[in-house]
Design an enzyme around this catalytic site. Structure first.
Site, PDB file in Angstrom:
ATOM      1  N   ASP A  58      -7.947  -5.297  -0.159  1.00  0.00           N
ATOM      2  CA  ASP A  58      -8.440  -6.153  -1.238  1.00  0.00           C
ATOM      3  C   ASP A  58      -8.070  -7.616  -1.096  1.00  0.00           C
ATOM      4  O   ASP A  58      -8.556  -8.449  -1.851  1.00  0.00           O
ATOM      5  CB  ASP A  58      -7.892  -5.651  -2.588  1.00  0.00           C
ATOM      6  CG  ASP A  58      -8.477  -4.302  -2.947  1.00  0.00           C
ATOM      7  OD1 ASP A  58      -9.688  -4.142  -2.760  1.00  0.00           O
ATOM      8  OD2 ASP A  58      -7.725  -3.430  -3.396  1.00  0.00           O
ATOM      9  N   HIS A  73       0.854  -1.189   0.000  1.00  0.00           N
ATOM     10  CA  HIS A  73       0.000   0.000   0.000  1.00  0.00           C
ATOM     11  C   HIS A  73       0.881   1.227   0.000  1.00  0.00           C
ATOM     12  O   HIS A  73       1.928   1.235   0.642  1.00  0.00           O
ATOM     13  CB  HIS A  73      -0.912   0.013   1.234  1.00  0.00           C
ATOM     14  CG  HIS A  73      -2.083   0.912   1.065  1.00  0.00           C
ATOM     15  ND1 HIS A  73      -2.008   2.259   1.283  1.00  0.00           N
ATOM     16  CD2 HIS A  73      -3.348   0.651   0.669  1.00  0.00           C
ATOM     17  CE1 HIS A  73      -3.178   2.795   1.033  1.00  0.00           C
ATOM     18  NE2 HIS A  73      -4.013   1.850   0.645  1.00  0.00           N
TER      19      HIS A  73
HETATM   20  N1  CMC Z   1       4.068  -7.614  -4.841  1.00  0.00           N
HETATM   21  C1  CMC Z   1       5.397  -7.618  -5.051  1.00  0.00           C
HETATM   22  N2  CMC Z   1       6.187  -6.529  -4.899  1.00  0.00           N
HETATM   23  C2  CMC Z   1       5.572  -5.388  -4.528  1.00  0.00           C
HETATM   24  C3  CMC Z   1       4.183  -5.311  -4.294  1.00  0.00           C
HETATM   25  C4  CMC Z   1       3.418  -6.484  -4.462  1.00  0.00           C
HETATM   26  N3  CMC Z   1       2.116  -6.476  -4.245  1.00  0.00           N
HETATM   27  N4  CMC Z   1       3.866  -4.044  -3.942  1.00  0.00           N
HETATM   28  C5  CMC Z   1       5.017  -3.346  -3.962  1.00  0.00           C
HETATM   29  N5  CMC Z   1       6.049  -4.157  -4.306  1.00  0.00           N
HETATM   30  C6  CMC Z   1       7.467  -3.792  -4.357  1.00  0.00           C
HETATM   31  C7  CMC Z   1       7.806  -2.998  -5.607  1.00  0.00           C
HETATM   32  O1  CMC Z   1       8.202  -3.835  -6.667  1.00  0.00           O
HETATM   33  C8  CMC Z   1       8.913  -2.112  -5.092  1.00  0.00           C
HETATM   34  O2  CMC Z   1      10.076  -2.896  -5.034  1.00  0.00           O
HETATM   35  P1  CMC Z   1      11.544  -2.222  -5.290  1.00  0.00           P
HETATM   36  O3  CMC Z   1      11.705  -1.218  -4.201  1.00  0.00           O
HETATM   37  O4  CMC Z   1      12.488  -3.355  -5.225  1.00  0.00           O
HETATM   38  O5  CMC Z   1      11.462  -1.598  -6.648  1.00  0.00           O
HETATM   39  C9  CMC Z   1       8.506  -1.791  -3.664  1.00  0.00           C
HETATM   40  O6  CMC Z   1       7.714  -2.915  -3.260  1.00  0.00           O
HETATM   41  C10 CMC Z   1       7.699  -0.510  -3.519  1.00  0.00           C
HETATM   42  O7  CMC Z   1       6.585  -0.601  -4.405  1.00  0.00           O
HETATM   43  P2  CMC Z   1       5.957   0.631  -5.195  1.00  0.00           P
HETATM   44  O8  CMC Z   1       5.278   0.136  -6.416  1.00  0.00           O
HETATM   45  O9  CMC Z   1       7.021   1.697  -5.370  1.00  0.00           O
HETATM   46  O10 CMC Z   1       4.918   1.153  -4.137  1.00  0.00           O
HETATM   47  P3  CMC Z   1       3.719   2.122  -4.432  1.00  0.00           P
HETATM   48  O11 CMC Z   1       3.456   2.831  -3.188  1.00  0.00           O
HETATM   49  O12 CMC Z   1       3.982   2.919  -5.668  1.00  0.00           O
HETATM   50  O13 CMC Z   1       2.525   1.124  -4.806  1.00  0.00           O
HETATM   51  C11 CMC Z   1       0.713  -0.342  -4.638  1.00  0.00           C
HETATM   52  C12 CMC Z   1       1.541   0.738  -3.942  1.00  0.00           C
HETATM   53  C13 CMC Z   1      -0.539  -0.628  -3.824  1.00  0.00           C
HETATM   54  C14 CMC Z   1       0.272   0.152  -6.033  1.00  0.00           C
HETATM   55  C15 CMC Z   1       1.581  -1.622  -4.769  1.00  0.00           C
HETATM   56  O14 CMC Z   1       1.938  -2.103  -3.496  1.00  0.00           O
HETATM   57  C16 CMC Z   1       0.894  -2.718  -5.584  1.00  0.00           C
HETATM   58  O15 CMC Z   1       0.991  -2.719  -6.810  1.00  0.00           O
HETATM   59  N6  CMC Z   1       0.186  -3.661  -4.905  1.00  0.00           N
HETATM   60  C17 CMC Z   1      -0.565  -4.682  -5.590  1.00  0.00           C
HETATM   61  C18 CMC Z   1      -1.873  -4.098  -6.086  1.00  0.00           C
HETATM   62  C19 CMC Z   1      -2.868  -3.873  -4.964  1.00  0.00           C
HETATM   63  O16 CMC Z   1      -3.066  -4.736  -4.120  1.00  0.00           O
HETATM   64  N7  CMC Z   1      -3.498  -2.689  -4.979  1.00  0.00           N
HETATM   65  C20 CMC Z   1      -4.530  -2.346  -3.995  1.00  0.00           C
HETATM   66  C21 CMC Z   1      -4.130  -1.186  -3.135  1.00  0.00           C
HETATM   67  S1  CMC Z   1      -5.182  -0.961  -1.717  1.00  0.00           S
HETATM   68  C22 CMC Z   1      -6.707  -0.513  -2.325  1.00  0.00           C
HETATM   69  C23 CMC Z   1      -6.718   0.704  -3.185  1.00  0.00           C
HETATM   70  O17 CMC Z   1      -6.021   1.679  -2.905  1.00  0.00           O
HETATM   71  O18 CMC Z   1      -7.460   0.692  -4.143  1.00  0.00           O
END
Ligand code: CMC
Length: 429
Positions: A363, A306
């Site tokens: 989720d 998140h």
């Molecule tokens: N699985 C594997 N790796 C992950 C995941 C995941 N679910 N989420 C983040 N990472 C890794 C990402 O690859 C990155 O690694 P590195 O630092 O080595 O490059 C690190 O963790 C930070 O991730 P980020 O993408 O920079 O984080 P963000 O804050 O931009 O993204 C997020 C947040 C929710 C989009 C992301 O965690 C994600 O894609 N999660 C899966 C999708 C999901 O469950 N979304 C629902 C969010 S909650 C409800 C809503 O808001 O709608």
């Protein structure tokens, strides 16, 4: 005395006020930055940017705290109802009995769709994603209420709020009915909000449909948990689009579009699809997690991670508990729940997830409940819309009432070609 930060640049010093919120979180007010120093900030994904002051929802992502108008989500989940929470978000205080009664009445009176709106549904392909239908039909409501579109008129906005809260469940259910070729039912105004939605979704004109109170309660709980989440992607979209002074229906329709994406509201659908794939292909949970960690693989562990929570998402804890209760009361065994629990356990002990502070989000378990109560997978994100609606409207309303509101218009750092002269096509090499 107001705290100040100093910025030194090009031999000059700019003092920037530090604003403090009611929970002591601090922000540097950079509104004078460009005027004084000719600088802008660059913050991809707005990770460090506060876009507004808001008194609606507080999140402490490090501690896993979520409160609506000061009330902890755990208390609201246990003791409140969705419409009471909607009132709380919209008005800032819990309603009196009379206020709640009249709010429910206002919503009940508007649950039907104009008969002409119903005709739109027939024009959509049967396989259309219901989020596309919802975004289109919600936007189209503005064409039916042309005298109620002024965002600065409180009376008009209140009526549009009641219409949206009342009609979006009807629109959502009709999108589903259309996809399976069943007739649209009229809403039942004698039922509570969640029960009426279940009736619209699952009843038919041919036989009696009995609403299971366990299911209705679970649904109401899920709506409460999704009701607001401060400045997330879809809410910021509603505010940004709304800042142009467009009508509420158009602003909400844009929020629906933003929520559709798999990194936002679409994640609940993506989680179930992931669990289904693991189940149907007999994949090993641990091996699957390895692929989610692999930088050369675009796969992520959906329902994990998140932007704000770097600890357990408090909603995920409540939903996980509810998930077990609902499946238990319905007497359903669900293989996907077992897979989800296993994935969670393994991920929470894995260095990759620990070091990045990736925990289950809202989720991860919600789709399992939706599935158990008969909601089809492509409707999951629509369920999120139903829940988030009062949050979007409250945030929009707060923005409209903010004396300092201005149209949202970010800047950019241009990285394209510098000036060059046009070359006629026959002279290009
Ligand atoms: N699985 C594997 N790796 C992950 C995941 C995941 N679910 N989420 C983040 N990472 C890794 C990402 O690859 C990155 O690694 P590195 O630092 O080595 O490059 C690190 O963790 C930070 O991730 P980020 O993408 O920079 O984080 P963000 O804050 O931009 O993204 C997020 C947040 C929710 C989009 C992301 O965690 C994600 O894609 N999660 C899966 C999708 C999901 O469950 N979304 C629902 C969010 S909650 C409800 C809503 O808001 O709608």
């Amino acid at each position: 005395m107001t705290a100040k930060a100093e910025l030194h640049y090009d031999g000059r010093t700019l003092e920037l006020p530090v604003i403090e919120g009611s929970e002591k979180e601090r922000a540097i007010d950079i509104s004078a930055l460009r005027k004084e120093l000719g600088l802008i900030t660059l913050d991809p994904g707005y990770v460090n940017t506060g876009s507004c002051r808001s008194a609606i929802t507080f999140i402490d992502g490090e501690k896993g705290i979520l409160r609506y108008r000061g009330y902890p989500i755990e208390q609201l989940a246990e003791r409140s109802s969705f419409l009471e929470v909607a009132w709380l978000l919209l008005h800032g205080e819990l309603p009196t009995t009379a206020e709640l009664q009249s709010f429910k009445e206002d919503i009940r009176l508007h649950t039907m769709l104009h008969e002409d709106v119903k005709r739109f549904f027939g024009a959509f392909p049967k396989k259309a994603h219901p989020m596309a239908i919802c975004a289109a039909v919600i936007g189209a409501l503005s064409t039916f209420y042309q005298n109620f579109l002024d965002p600065n008129d409180e009376g008009q906005s209140n009526l549009s709020t009641h219409r949206l809260l009342a009609k979006v469940p009807t629109i959502a259910a009709y999108a589903f009915k259309h996809s399976i070729g069943q007739p649209f039912l009229y809403p039942r105004n004698d039922l509570d909000y969640a029960s009426n939605f279940l009736h619209l979704m699952f009843a038919t004109p041919c036989e009696e449909y009995e609403i299971d109170p366990v299911v209705a309660k679970a649904l109401d709980l899920l709506l409460i948990l999704h009701a607001d989440h401060e400045q997330n992607c879809s809410t910021s979209t509603v505010r940004l689009v709304g800042s142009s002074q467009v009508n509420l229906f158009a602003a909400i329709s844009s929020g629906v579009a933003a929520l559709w994406g798999p990194l936002h509201g679409g994640a609940n659908q993506a989680v179930i699809e992931m669990l289904q794939q693991i189940e149907s292909e007999g994949l090993d949970g641990k091996r699957f997690l390895e692929s989610c960690k692999d930088k050369d693989d675009t796969r992520r562990l959906m329902g994990f991670g998140h932007r704000v929570y770097k600890n357990f998402d408090p909603r995920a804890k409540i939903i996980k508990k509810a998930c077990f209760e609902v499946l238990d009361r319905l007497g359903t065994k669900n293989k996907m729940l077992d897979i989800a629990v296993e994935l969670e356990e393994v991920a929470l002990q894995d260095d990759y997830f620990i070091s990045r502070k990736l925990y289950p989000n809202v989720d991860f378990y919600s789709g399992i409940i939706y599935q158990a109560i008969g909601i089809p997978v492509n409707m999951f994100t629509v369920m999120f819309v139903l829940g988030r609606l009062p949050g979007w409207i409250s945030q929009w309303k707060e923005m409209q009432g903010d004396a300092s509101k201005r149209i949202g218009r970010p800047r950019q750092v241009y990285t394209g070609a510098t000036e060059r002269s046009y070359v006629p096509i026959d002279e290009r090499g």
